[in-house]
Structures are given as C-alpha cells and as structure tokens.
Design a protein around this motif. Sequence first.
Motif, PDB file in Angstrom:
ATOM      1  N   GLU A 315       2.045  -7.690   0.595  1.00  0.00           N
ATOM      2  CA  GLU A 315       1.348  -8.710   0.197  1.00  0.00           C
ATOM      3  C   GLU A 315      -0.175  -8.239   0.494  1.00  0.00           C
ATOM      4  N   GLU A 316      -0.578  -7.656   1.561  1.00  0.00           N
ATOM      5  CA  GLU A 316      -1.972  -7.472   1.869  1.00  0.00           C
ATOM      6  C   GLU A 316      -2.654  -6.205   1.326  1.00  0.00           C
ATOM      7  N   LEU A 317      -1.592  -5.018   0.957  1.00  0.00           N
ATOM      8  CA  LEU A 317      -2.055  -3.818   0.229  1.00  0.00           C
ATOM      9  C   LEU A 317      -1.523  -3.597  -1.004  1.00  0.00           C
ATOM     10  N   GLY A 318      -0.607  -4.599  -1.575  1.00  0.00           N
ATOM     11  CA  GLY A 318      -0.312  -4.533  -2.864  1.00  0.00           C
ATOM     12  C   GLY A 318       0.643  -3.107  -3.188  1.00  0.00           C
ATOM     13  N   LEU A 319       1.161  -3.227  -4.263  1.00  0.00           N
ATOM     14  CA  LEU A 319       1.836  -2.155  -5.051  1.00  0.00           C
ATOM     15  C   LEU A 319       1.356  -0.761  -4.284  1.00  0.00           C
ATOM     16  N   ALA A 320      -0.016  -0.554  -4.556  1.00  0.00           N
ATOM     17  CA  ALA A 320      -0.570   0.742  -3.940  1.00  0.00           C
ATOM     18  C   ALA A 320      -0.012   1.102  -2.468  1.00  0.00           C
ATOM     19  N   GLY A 321      -0.065   0.244  -1.501  1.00  0.00           N
ATOM     20  CA  GLY A 321       0.021   0.381  -0.345  1.00  0.00           C
ATOM     21  C   GLY A 321       1.690   0.410   0.012  1.00  0.00           C
ATOM     22  N   THR A 322       2.323  -0.149  -0.774  1.00  0.00           N
ATOM     23  CA  THR A 322       3.745   0.166  -0.602  1.00  0.00           C
ATOM     24  C   THR A 322       4.206   1.287  -1.205  1.00  0.00           C
ATOM     25  N   LEU A 323       3.753   1.656  -2.270  1.00  0.00           N
ATOM     26  CA  LEU A 323       4.043   3.044  -3.015  1.00  0.00           C
ATOM     27  C   LEU A 323       3.669   4.296  -1.832  1.00  0.00           C
ATOM     28  N   SER A 324       2.258   4.062  -1.316  1.00  0.00           N
ATOM     29  CA  SER A 324       2.136   4.990  -0.243  1.00  0.00           C
ATOM     30  C   SER A 324       3.186   5.317   0.840  1.00  0.00           C
ATOM     31  N   VAL A 325       3.547   4.112   1.386  1.00  0.00           N
ATOM     32  CA  VAL A 325       4.425   4.076   2.409  1.00  0.00           C
ATOM     33  C   VAL A 325       5.748   4.695   2.093  1.00  0.00           C
ATOM     34  N   LEU A 326       6.525   4.505   0.805  1.00  0.00           N
ATOM     35  CA  LEU A 326       7.334   5.341   0.164  1.00  0.00           C
ATOM     36  C   LEU A 326       7.249   6.508  -0.074  1.00  0.00           C
ATOM     37  N   ALA A 327       6.082   7.128  -0.522  1.00  0.00           N
ATOM     38  CA  ALA A 327       5.710   8.371  -0.865  1.00  0.00           C
ATOM     39  C   ALA A 327       5.726   9.148   0.662  1.00  0.00           C
ATOM     40  N   LEU A 328       5.229   8.550   1.786  1.00  0.00           N
ATOM     41  CA  LEU A 328       5.090   9.154   2.903  1.00  0.00           C
ATOM     42  C   LEU A 328       6.445   9.336   3.713  1.00  0.00           C
ATOM     43  N   PHE A 329       7.312   8.459   3.392  1.00  0.00           N
ATOM     44  CA  PHE A 329       8.819   8.489   3.769  1.00  0.00           C
ATOM     45  C   PHE A 329       9.574   9.733   2.989  1.00  0.00           C
ATOM     46  N   ALA A 330       9.183   9.766   1.557  1.00  0.00           N
ATOM     47  CA  ALA A 330       9.822  10.617   0.800  1.00  0.00           C
ATOM     48  C   ALA A 330       9.441  11.747   1.226  1.00  0.00           C
ATOM     49  N   ALA A 331       8.184  12.181   1.634  1.00  0.00           N
ATOM     50  CA  ALA A 331       7.847  13.584   1.999  1.00  0.00           C
ATOM     51  C   ALA A 331       8.207  13.728   3.394  1.00  0.00           C
ATOM     52  N   LEU A 332       8.422  12.840   4.316  1.00  0.00           N
ATOM     53  CA  LEU A 332       9.072  13.214   5.609  1.00  0.00           C
ATOM     54  C   LEU A 332      10.489  13.517   5.341  1.00  0.00           C
ATOM     55  N   GLY A 333      11.259  13.072   4.497  1.00  0.00           N
ATOM     56  CA  GLY A 333      12.652  13.223   4.302  1.00  0.00           C
ATOM     57  C   GLY A 333      12.721  14.576   3.475  1.00  0.00           C
ATOM     58  N   TYR A 334      12.002  14.900   2.544  1.00  0.00           N
ATOM     59  CA  TYR A 334      12.108  16.305   1.950  1.00  0.00           C
ATOM     60  C   TYR A 334      11.843  17.369   2.992  1.00  0.00           C
ATOM     61  N   ALA A 335      10.809  17.063   3.698  1.00  0.00           N
ATOM     62  CA  ALA A 335      10.448  18.246   4.792  1.00  0.00           C
ATOM     63  C   ALA A 335      11.734  18.638   5.860  1.00  0.00           C
ATOM     64  N   GLY A 336      12.298  17.432   6.217  1.00  0.00           N
ATOM     65  CA  GLY A 336      13.436  17.417   6.966  1.00  0.00           C
ATOM     66  C   GLY A 336      14.613  18.252   6.463  1.00  0.00           C
ATOM     67  N   ILE A 337      14.822  17.963   5.028  1.00  0.00           N
ATOM     68  CA  ILE A 337      15.804  18.637   4.279  1.00  0.00           C
ATOM     69  C   ILE A 337      15.596  20.133   4.182  1.00  0.00           C
ATOM     70  N   ARG A 338      14.379  20.405   4.007  1.00  0.00           N
ATOM     71  CA  ARG A 338      13.964  21.898   3.717  1.00  0.00           C
ATOM     72  C   ARG A 338      14.003  22.601   5.126  1.00  0.00           C
ATOM     73  N   VAL A 339      13.863  22.030   6.194  1.00  0.00           N
ATOM     74  CA  VAL A 339      13.804  22.648   7.589  1.00  0.00           C
ATOM     75  C   VAL A 339      15.307  22.717   7.984  1.00  0.00           C
ATOM     76  N   ALA A 340      16.363  21.935   7.588  1.00  0.00           N
ATOM     77  CA  ALA A 340      17.802  22.129   7.599  1.00  0.00           C
ATOM     78  C   ALA A 340      18.358  23.194   6.757  1.00  0.00           C
ATOM     79  N   GLY A 341      17.706  23.326   5.523  1.00  0.00           N
ATOM     80  CA  GLY A 341      18.077  24.338   4.685  1.00  0.00           C
ATOM     81  C   GLY A 341      17.865  25.682   5.008  1.00  0.00           C
ATOM     82  N   ARG A 342      16.572  25.735   5.568  1.00  0.00           N
ATOM     83  CA  ARG A 342      16.059  27.219   5.668  1.00  0.00           C
ATOM     84  C   ARG A 342      16.342  27.657   6.895  1.00  0.00           C
ATOM     85  N   THR A 343      16.910  27.384   7.891  1.00  0.00           N
ATOM     86  CA  THR A 343      17.004  27.690   9.071  1.00  0.00           C
ATOM     87  C   THR A 343      18.443  28.493   9.177  1.00  0.00           C
ATOM     88  N   GLU A 344      18.376  29.603  10.022  1.00  0.00           N
ATOM     89  CA  GLU A 344      19.645  30.227  10.388  1.00  0.00           C
ATOM     90  C   GLU A 344      20.418  29.784  11.593  1.00  0.00           C
TER      91      GLU A 344
END
Length: 456
Positions: A315-344
């Motif tokens: 309501e306060e930041l609009g679609l731009a704000g919510t998409l930014s939050v979603l993008a941050l969580f997506a980046a966090l999820g991708y980075a976590g998967i990358r760490v789990a996939g590259r370690t030995e």
Amino acid sequence: MPGSPQSRTGRPPVQRAAKRPAAPVPPHDNPVLRLHHRLRRAWDRPLTAYYLISGAGALITVLGLIMVYSASQITALQLSLPGSYFFRKQFLAALIGAGLLVAAMKMPVKLHRALAYPILAGAVCLMILVQVPGIGVAVNGNQNWIALGGSFQIQPSEFGKLALVLWGADLLARKQDKKLLTQWKHMLVPLVPAAFMLLGLIMIGGDMGTAIILTAILFGLLWLAGAPTRLFAGVLSVAVLLGFILIKTSPNRMARLNCLGATDPGPGDACWQAVHGIYALASGGLFGSGLGASVEKWGQLPEAHTDFIFAVTGEELGLAGTLSVLALFAALGYAGIRVAGRTEDPFVRYAAGGVTTWITAQAVINIGAVLGLLPIAGVPLPLFSYGGSALLPTMFAIGLLIAFARDEPGARAALALRQPRFGRKRGARGPVAKRSPRSWNTMRRRASKARSSGER
C-alpha cells in the motif's frame, strides 16, 4: 599434365578456398552481448553468493525496520504506547541479531556442528516449559510463548527451526561419512521421529504455521540426502494426512481455508483480514501512497506490523516496493542453493539447504497468504516482520550462510588475494608505508593468473 590448367611458372594454380560463414559478432562489438557477457562473468564470480547473502539479508532487515516503524505506529498509539514502541523493540532485536550473525559468520564449521545438540536440547526444553501453567503464555489462542518479564516474550518454536536444521545436517553428514544413507532406515531414523517430536510439541500449542515450516525443513533435508521417490512420497503422504485431519477438526483453520480467494469479508466478517490485505495491495498502485500514508493500518487490517506487513508495504511502496522485496528473497534463495550445490562438505550442504528451505518456504507461505493464494498460517515474513523471537534465529541462520559462502574454495582464494587499499604494506615499518605501483601491479598479475572467474 595434359588437360590441366597451368600458371606462367608451370605450377598448378592455387585453388580458392570455399567461402566461410561470417564469424559471430564479438561481445565487445555488440552492446547487448557485451552487457550479457559482463553480467554472466559477475554472476559466476566466486564471491557472488557471499555478496548476495550479505546484501540481500541486510537490505531485507533494514527495509523491515522501516516498515515496522511505519506499520506499527497506529497500533502502538491505540494501546496507549509511544508511536515508536514496536520499532524500538525490533531495533534492539536487530542489534542482538547482528551480534549473533557476526558470531555465526566467524565460527568454524566444527563449532557449528558441536552446537547442534545443545541447541536442539534447549529448544525442546523450552517448548516443554511453554505448556507448564504459570510459565507459558497464550497469544491469539496459541500457547507458544514464555514471558521473560515486562513486555518481553520468547517463542521457543522459532528456535526449533534452527535446531532442526543444525542437528539434522550434522546427523545426515555423519551418516553419509559412514555410507549409511543408502539404507532407508538410517535415512529416516532418528531424523523423522525427532522432527515429529518437535512438531507434536508445537501442535500442542496450536501453532500450525510453524509446524508447516518445520515440515518443509524436514522434506528439504530428506531431498538433499537423496531420499528415493517412494520414501519421499510416503513421508509426504503421512504429513498431508495429518495436516488434513488437523485442519478438518479445527473450525478456525477451516474458516481460514474457506477464505482463499475471498473478495468480501463474508458473514460475521470471517474473511476480514484476508480481504483487507487485498484492499491494501490494490490501493497501492505502481509506486504506492507514500511511506507512512497507509489507510488500512488505521485499525482496518489486523496484524499490520507482523503477519500482514507485506500488505502495508504494497500500500505504501506500491508494486515497485513489493517486487523489490520479492527480488531480495529470490536472490537470497538463489545464493543459498548455490552455496549448497558447490560445497564438498556434506554438513555445509545440508545446513545451507535447510536454511534456504526454511527462509524460502516461510516467505512463500507469508506472501501467499497476503495475496490470497494460500490460507493464513500466522507465520511472519523472515527478517521483515515484527518479532524478535523470529528475527534472532533467522539472523543467526543468515550468518551460517555467509560463513559457508566465504568458505568455498574459490571465495577463500578471492578473499586471500584481496589487499587493503589504505594502510601499511606488509613487512613495512613506520607510520606511513604505501604500496609501490610495481608491487600493486605484480599482485594484480598474480591475481589474474590465479583466478579464472574474473573476481576482483
């Protein structure tokens, strides 16, 4: 040779080569390809996961503090409290969480594994104390809190998520080292019974939302351990059956399920919260009404600063704000998967995958409920919603991911090659000893030879 053409020198003429196809345009000649090439190089750098986890975690936490302050002011004033009351408590929790994050980031992996059993034992003891009369406190009908004195309370089930991740990762790593995960009984026992014990303690208090998150963590660990499809489907079937029984036998949960996709509060305002969450998102538009200008938080939207803070953000930041939050969580999820996939290291793989499953599943359930796509489960948005009990273990888990990302071989080498821009040169004596251009160029040449990913 008769009949063959001869040149003036008596030698056969040189045959012209066949016309070759045009060479592809080099990346530096095409701006689109050049941008794609640079982005791909940056994406493949060994420190990408480290930067994504650190940056996304920090931005989500800071933006969450801002939105908690904005969304909680009216609620605090209605309770005859200062307008910044909830913000100050959340800010204090964030400071403590930052200390836990740094501690987790600095700890070696052996210490993380050593803490698995004490954290699990502590979480179980606290969840048992929740049910002791005079110690446990009921909030919104759920007996899942312990009063610490004054206005401070703790929810032990939030620490149960961290306990299951660390203990389950250590257990599966030790069994993998002994090559026992090929047998289904070793894959299930004692991981599944311990997880069901935690789920039972949580469901005694009536908190099904947290139970769903713990179930997602359990499935994530089993999937990372390579559970066969039949075994995975069997555990999933049991969980779905138990969930169906728990929902069917609870009028409150059935009412939440019936509010899926509702556009009207309905009789008795049963879907009031779900509908007003949609109203808040719809009135935000593209860029929102402005920070602090929400209308729904003026008593119309329950839990505006906790479970439905994403609606106030829209309501306060609009679609731009919510998409930014979603993008941050997506980046966090991708980075976590990358760490789990590259370690030995198997422990790092299970722990990173468990933390990523935890944060991603909780974010999906919270945001899905606000959007009306999932039933309202009563779980906060990780790192974003108000609540110190949820923030502290989550920030410790982010510190785990940062430590694992820094411990990758490529990231470790990239960090070792870094040199401070200011200060004394190694081995130099005296207050001012700057690095000479020759030594700096030599270091850059060594770095370029040692790194194949272009990390700087």
